[in-house]
Enzyme design. Structure first.
Site, short mmCIF file in Angstrom:
data_model
loop_
_atom_site.label_atom_id
_atom_site.label_comp_id
_atom_site.label_asym_id
_atom_site.label_seq_id
_atom_site.Cartn_x
_atom_site.Cartn_y
_atom_site.Cartn_z
N GLU A 143 0.81 -1.21 0.00
CA GLU A 143 0.00 0.00 0.00
C GLU A 143 0.85 1.27 0.00
O GLU A 143 0.48 2.27 -0.62
CB GLU A 143 -0.95 0.00 1.20
N PHE A 202 -6.25 0.00 5.52
CA PHE A 202 -4.95 0.02 4.84
C PHE A 202 -4.79 1.26 3.97
O PHE A 202 -3.73 1.48 3.38
CB PHE A 202 -4.77 -1.25 4.01
N HIS A 243 -14.84 -0.92 3.06
CA HIS A 243 -14.91 -1.76 4.25
C HIS A 243 -14.60 -0.98 5.52
O HIS A 243 -13.95 -1.48 6.44
CB HIS A 243 -13.96 -2.96 4.12
N ASP A 295 -14.57 -10.11 9.82
CA ASP A 295 -13.10 -10.06 9.84
C ASP A 295 -12.55 -9.47 11.15
O ASP A 295 -11.39 -9.68 11.49
CB ASP A 295 -12.57 -9.25 8.66
#
Lengths: 316, 280
Positions: A60, A85, A111, A119
């Site tokens: 990233e 991220f 998300h 998760d």
């Protein structure tokens, strides 16, 4: 505003469609993705514009800085990965090469929040709005449904400057008008009222919509405003509404520290102090569960908004 | 430019470095002096650029990125002498309101600077992005980036080092200022870098290893890198340099990484460096 549910769709799919449309409108729009093309719904863009799509692998930091390098060369890059991220992991890259260098990079963050679900907390970032809004030059957008996310993506592509665009994973009611133009920095009046102002963003906007008939039954005439742009905040709209209602509830899928409520509180404290309640996560991390279970567990649901309204009105 | 002319230019740049850092009693002279020859060769001999008409997007010209932004005095002096902004502005280095910030930035609009650097490990990624933009534009010009050797300890460097060969970014020339010193001491002591050449070669780079303070070797290496470009692989020049090069008491030590000379030391340093283009 007509609150009829057109369908249930994920906001990330709104991003995917918006990106494709932005790419069709402007050949300078390019996209980077760090191994989450399916999750970010970037596949259609990648298929239609393969030469303008860059698969970076799970890297990233490299992605953000490559986007900055491409932006300074006249392109309009979108980066795509989960919100966790897209922010904390790459804060220094965003700070130095995007925000401080004022590069035209669009950070598309999916998300976000507890509605990522099973998760768990490693992926459920609840601090990203705060991280991003603190950066000078950064615009922070949190659209509420599929249609609005699509429109916001197109608007972000047309806007010249760094943008953080936050959206989510689950399918949620899609109710804002199709193809309504998205105005960055302009609060969206969803329902006018006189007794309390509810400022909401993202997935919590629909939760607030659902609170309206409940409040009405209780004799409370609530005003609901969608703050889809956290920064720059539509201060004029905030103050105008509060001058009328004289009390405020904010609702967001984010930490109380650093989120929408924090921004509104700052405006109120400096201009027109009044009773305020915040529906937000209060200084804890998330956990595994279904999105609906988590919204209930973290007190981010419609009943929580109703309770907050009752409480704040009692404080008037 | 001839080798001699490049060397004379480098001498003036080194004088500027000493005077700038001495003037504000802050800055990074050691690395600046060591990398002077490389960047002088780039700007005065190798790169096709148009300083009088600086374009942020760099379309139609070669581009340079300084990843190890702390060696800004060297960068600023070279940009000024190359015509990006008045040489007299070097006197404002690190002073309140200056465009010559401690580390290079774009916020003040200094011509020649395209992105902020200072937080290490980011420049290679930025350069890869700019190189890919050139490919999209059908622009055959090259992108150059200078990195420090201590900077190779940053993980992001290796993200970019993996990406560039994997994606065939072959219009990119990266240079490592390999002086084997960093703030806390020698790179061997702080973090043994191992075989840098083998590491980059294993990632798929073409590697050229040179004496980075030998102007002829630098020009030859850059010529070779240009020849090798556009053939599938990114190019890396591993330039062995001497921190503090040109000033005897600043060489052979890491102590001048981020320290300014006092009046006496500055006078001593300047006595070793010929004034060739006129002091600012």
């Amino acid at each position: 505003m007509d609150f009829t549910i057109q369908n249930n769709k994920d906001t990330r799919s709104g991003f995917g469609e918006g990106l494709l449309e932005a790419g069709r409108r402007n050949p300078k729009v390019v996209a980077f993705c760090a191994d989450l093309t399916g999750s970010l719904k970037m596949g259609d863009f990648a298929k239609e514009f393969p030469e303008r799509f860059f698969q970076t692998g799970i890297a990233e930091a490299n992605m953000i800085d490559m986007a900055a390098g491409m932006a300074l060369s006249g392109f309009v890059p979108f980066t795509g990965t989960f919100a966790a991220f897209s922010t904390g992991r790459v804060y220094d890259q965003i700070r130095q090469s995007v925000a401080y260098s004022n590069k035209n990079v669009k950070i598309a963050a999916s998300h976000a929040g507890v509605t990522l679900g099973e998760d768990g907390a490693t992926h459920q970032i609840l601090e990203d709005i705060g991280l991003m809004k603190m950066l000078p030059n950064m615009t922070v957008i949190v659209p509420c449904d599929f249609n609005q996310t699509k429109a916001a993506t197109i608007a972000a592509a047309e806007y010249d400057g760094p943008v953080y665009l936050r959206f989510g994973r689950p399918k949620v009611p899609n109710f804002t008008p199709v193809d309504e133009k998205f105005e960055i920095g302009k609060a969206q009046m969803l329902q006018e009222g006189t007794d309390v102002t509810i400022f909401a963003c993202g997935h919590l906007v629909w939760k607030a919509v659902q609170a309206l008939p409940i409040l009405k039954e209780m004799g409370i005439n609530a005003e609901l405003i969608n703050i889809h742009t956290i920064k720059p905040l539509d201060v004029e709209a905030v103050l105008k509404s509060v001058a009328k209602t004289k009390c405020v509830v904010t609702a967001e899928e984010h930490q109380r520290n650093g989120g929408l409520g924090d921004s509104i509180a700052q405006v109120l404290a400096m201009n027109n102090p009044c009773p305020m309640e915040m529906v937000a996560v209060n200084d804890v991390f998330g956990q595994s569960g279904t999105p609906d279970e988590l919204l209930k567990a973290y007190h981010l649901d419609t009943p929580d908004i109703v309770e907050a309204v009752k409480k704040v009105i009692a404080r008037k | 430019m001839t080798i001699q002319e490049l060397e004379r230019t480098a001498s003036q740049v080194r004088r500027d470095i000493i005077r700038m850092v001495h003037g504000c009693q802050s800055g990074h002279p050691g690395g600046s002096l060591g990398a002077t020859d490389i960047v002088t060769a780039l700007y005065f001999d190798q790169m096709q650029i148009d300083p009088a008409n600086f374009r942020m997007d760099g379309v139609g010209e070669d581009m340079f990125f300084l990843s190890n932004g702390h060696i800004s005095p060297m960068f600023y002096s070279i940009l000024a002498h190359r015509g990006y902004f008045p040489v007299s502005e070097l006197a404002t280095f690190r002073r309140l309101g200056t465009r010559l910030q401690g580390h290079p930035t774009t916020a003040e609009g200094l011509p020649g600077v395209r992105i902020a650097s200072g937080s290490l490990g980011q420049g290679l990624s930025v350069a890869v992005g700019a190189a890919q933009a050139k490919r999209l534009n059908g622009d055959k010009h090259l992108v150059f980036v200078l990195m420090g050797d201590g900077e190779q300890e940053e993980g992001q460097i290796w993200e970019a080092a993996m990406y560039a060969p994997a994606k065939g970014v072959d219009n990119l020339v990266a240079i490592i200022d390999y002086n084997k010193k960093q703030i806390d001491g020698s790179t061997d002591d702080v973090m043994n870098l191992g075989d840098m050449r083998a590491k980059y070669e294993a990632f798929g780079w073409d590697v050229i290893e040179i004496d980075g303070n030998n102007m002829q070797a630098i020009v030859n290496a850059l010529n070779l890198a240009r020849e090798n470009a556009h053939q599938g692989n990114p190019q890396l020049i591993l330039a062995h340099t001497e921190m503090g090069m040109g000033v005897d008491f600043m060489m052979g030590t890491h102590k001048w990484h981020g320290s300014a000379p006092n009046d006496e030391q500055a006078a001593n340093a300047l006595s070793q460096l010929e004034e060739t283009l006129g002091d600012y």
